[in-house]
Design an enzyme around this catalytic site. Structure first.
Site, PDB file in Angstrom:
ATOM      1  N   CYS A 175       0.787  -1.229   0.000  1.00 29.83           N
ATOM      2  CA  CYS A 175       0.000   0.000   0.000  1.00 29.83           C
ATOM      3  C   CYS A 175       0.819   1.279   0.000  1.00 29.83           C
ATOM      4  O   CYS A 175       0.264   2.350  -0.105  1.00 29.83           O
ATOM      5  CB  CYS A 175      -0.944   0.011   1.202  1.00 29.83           C
ATOM      6  SG  CYS A 175      -0.097   0.262   2.751  1.00 29.83           S
TER       7      CYS A 175
ATOM      8  N   CYS B 172       0.455  -3.447   6.718  1.00 30.06           N
ATOM      9  CA  CYS B 172       0.885  -2.112   7.132  1.00 30.06           C
ATOM     10  C   CYS B 172       1.355  -2.109   8.585  1.00 30.06           C
ATOM     11  O   CYS B 172       2.217  -1.325   8.957  1.00 30.06           O
ATOM     12  CB  CYS B 172      -0.190  -1.054   6.900  1.00 30.06           C
ATOM     13  SG  CYS B 172      -1.870  -1.564   7.172  1.00 30.06           S
TER      14      CYS B 172
END
Lengths: 202, 391
Positions: free
Chosen positions: A28, A99
């Site tokens: 991401c 993440c």
């Protein structure tokens, strides 16, 4: 979790850290930097800071993992996992694993950086171009959200007489050129047989 | 969050207007019968009248005839019907080539991908840095095999208005059907099928304070198109299924309630948002076209910070906006729109969309920008890239 996102602990950079690392997420585009101070005698983490260019899970994990690592020995801190952080935060959604795992990788990277700087690495192998590329694969290109090797920023790599020379396909005055140069250099100059790192832009 | 909450995600969904609900309620309790033909029972005839009335109102908003307006379940179905219906009607007869812009919303984009899997060839038009397609590229790609071109009227994320008149004329001259997704412009930006030779138009109630689950497809008379939902013979035999009369009546009422004055008011709020942010927050980029944009959209990138972190912080202050960041999307992919306008991952990562509606006011702007400035400042302090901006 929201509390650690709203009021993250141990935020910021550090002057003259004993160890530091920046990790990026190819999924991401999130980024995390971790800085540590280590007490030389006890090998305990005496201070720790982090910075995040990321989402809520990324920030919250950075906060909790730095809290957990503080005061631990390097060996103990190395054992901390994403599961420990997730449990401490009351559970993270699996889709956010990529993440939140970054902060753990950042912590491990900073410890590795410390060990290399202080000649604590046990296995010593000569630096090759493959090793350099492997390390550059962990330098994020914020423009693409992927690492600088995958995004073809690396034109060439040469290792000769303890000097690494890298040609980067990016204008020298680009907004991220300095960040990429610093990060690439930091990842490489701690290699035990390397005396210098030269990075050239277009 | 209470009374203080500020909602600026009207491109995703809008609050229903009470007047719309008032119009809909009798359709559930009084005129609930299925719409019947003139030989049916009287309750069915009353239902038919309501449905026809709603259809006429909505068709008139596009300058169209009532029989050119097909009710669907929303913009997703409308665009599916436009692309797949034309492919079904012309795939064997004329050709198997389709052209769409690369920044279309998912109903068009995914319908095109589904057709690719069935052997159709799809070309994806590039856009420039403001989000506009280049008609030169369209002319290069058009051939006698091209059965349909689909270019949106305005973009769902960055609000850029395409020159669909020019595109429609090119398609008409080449003998190719032209569909436009007007989900984000219907009643907000004029679109008249008497003036523009567009063949198919997707519209929806959910973006104009109407109910969810109702939309429409304008189909110009004589357009070759096949139904993709099989069943009864409703909607001129183009869309089977018991008619959603409350939805249709609500949609028509919602369309009537949008006025040019309201659109102007939203544009003033939008301009104020952009202006105040430019004055207050450094290192910001406006995404989309500066002037060719819908009145109720502003999209900006706040460099060196991540969008989901911004939206979550704003949510804690009762402010709802959306972001093109990969972290925020279920697919973990950065916005195809921001990437499509030549933006990089970093630009998508920190992009925020403000989309306005009837219930937004000018006085909300100062509070939003004040909180936003503080949130961005705090996030930049903790960002490893924050210093690069040289604040």
């Amino acid at each position: 979790m929201l509390e650690h996102f709203k009021h993250p602990r141990n935020v910021g950079s550090m002057e003259n850290p004993d160890g530091k690392a920046t990790e990026g997420s190819p999924a991401c585009g999130d980024m995390v930097s971790v800085y540590i101070k280590v007490d030389e005698a006890s090998k305990k983490i005496s201070d720790i800071k982090f910075e995040s260019y990321g989402c809520a899970s990324n920030i919250a994990t950075g906060s909790i993992i730095t809290e957990m690592a503080k005061g631990k020995t390097l060996e103990e801190a190395k054992q901390l996992t994403w599961k420990d952080a997730s449990a401490a935060l009351g559970g993270l959604p699996p889709i956010k694993a990529h993440c939140s795992v970054l902060a753990i990788e950042g912590l491990r990277g900073a410890i590795q950086n410390y060990e290399e700087r202080h000649d604590l690495v046990k296995v010593k192998e000569p630096t090759t171009e493959a090793i350099v590329l492997k390390r550059l694969k962990r330098v994020m290109n914020p423009l693409k959200g992927l690492d600088m090797v995958a995004t073809k920023l690396v034109k060439s790599v040469e290792v000769k007489d303890g000097i690494i020379r890298i040609a980067v396909d990016m204008p020298a005055n680009h907004q991220f050129a300095a960040a990429i140069r610093d990060e690439a250099r930091e990842r490489l100059e701690t290699l035990w047989d390397i005396k210098g790192v030269e990075i050239e832009f277009n | 969050m209470g009374a203080e909450s500020i909602y600026m995600d009207n491109a995703a969904a809008t609050r229903l207007d009470e007047a719309v609900l008032d119009a809909m309620l009798p359709c559930y309790f009084d005129t609930f019968a299925v719409a019947t033909s003139e030989f049916g029972y009287s309750q069915g005839l009353e239902a038919r009248e309501l449905l026809d009335g709603a259809r006429a109102t909505l068709a008139a908003k596009l300058g169209a005839l009532p029989e050119e307006f097909v009710f669907t379940s929303g913009h997703t179905e409308s665009s599916n019907l436009a692309l797949k219906g034309v492919a079904l009607a012309l795939g064997q007869k004329k050709g198997r080539h389709i052209i769409v812009s690369k920044i279309e919303d998912f109903p068009v984009l995914q319908s095109a991908r589904a057709l690719e899997k069935q052997g159709f060839t799809v070309d994806y038009l590039d856009v420039d840095e403001t989000g506009l397609v280049r008609t030169g590229q369209l002319l290069e790609l058009l051939s006698n095999q091209t059965i349909l071109v689909s270019v949106q009227h305005a973009n769902q994320e960055i609000g850029t208005l395409q020159d669909i008149e020019k595109i429609a004329i090119i398609c008409r001259e080449k003998g190719t059907l032209f569909h436009t997704d007007a989900t984000h412009t219907f009643t907000r930006v004029p679109l008249d099928v008497q003036k523009i030779p567009v063949d198919l138009i997707t519209v929806s109630a959910h973006t104009i304070h109407g109910p969810k689950g109702i939309g429409g497809l304008y189909v110009r008379k004589g357009t070759p198109i096949a139904k993709i939902m099989d069943g009864g013979f409703q909607e001129f035999d183009l869309r089977a299924g018991t008619e959603n009369i409350p939805g249709a009546v609500g949609f028509a009422r919602a369309a009537e309630l949008v006025t040019p004055e309201e659109n102007l008011r939203l544009q003033e709020i939008r301009d104020r948002i952009i202006e105040r942010i430019a004055q207050t927050i450094p290192q910001v980029t406006l995404n989309g076209h500066r002037t060719n944009r819908i009145p109720h959209n502003a999209n900006l990138t706040f460099h060196f910070v991540e969008g989901e972190s911004i939206t979550l912080h704003l949510d804690m202050h009762g402010i709802a906006v959306s972001t093109g960041s990969a972290c925020f999307s279920r697919s973990l992919e950065a916005s195809h729109v921001i990437m499509g306008i030549g933006g990089d991952h970093e630009r998508a990562h920190g992009s925020i969309r403000f989309s306005l509606g009837r219930y937004n006011s000018m006085k909300e702007v100062d509070r939003v920008v004040e909180i936003l400035a503080e949130v961005v400042k705090q996030l930049r302090i903790i960002s490893p890239l924050g210093k690069i901006g040289g604040e």
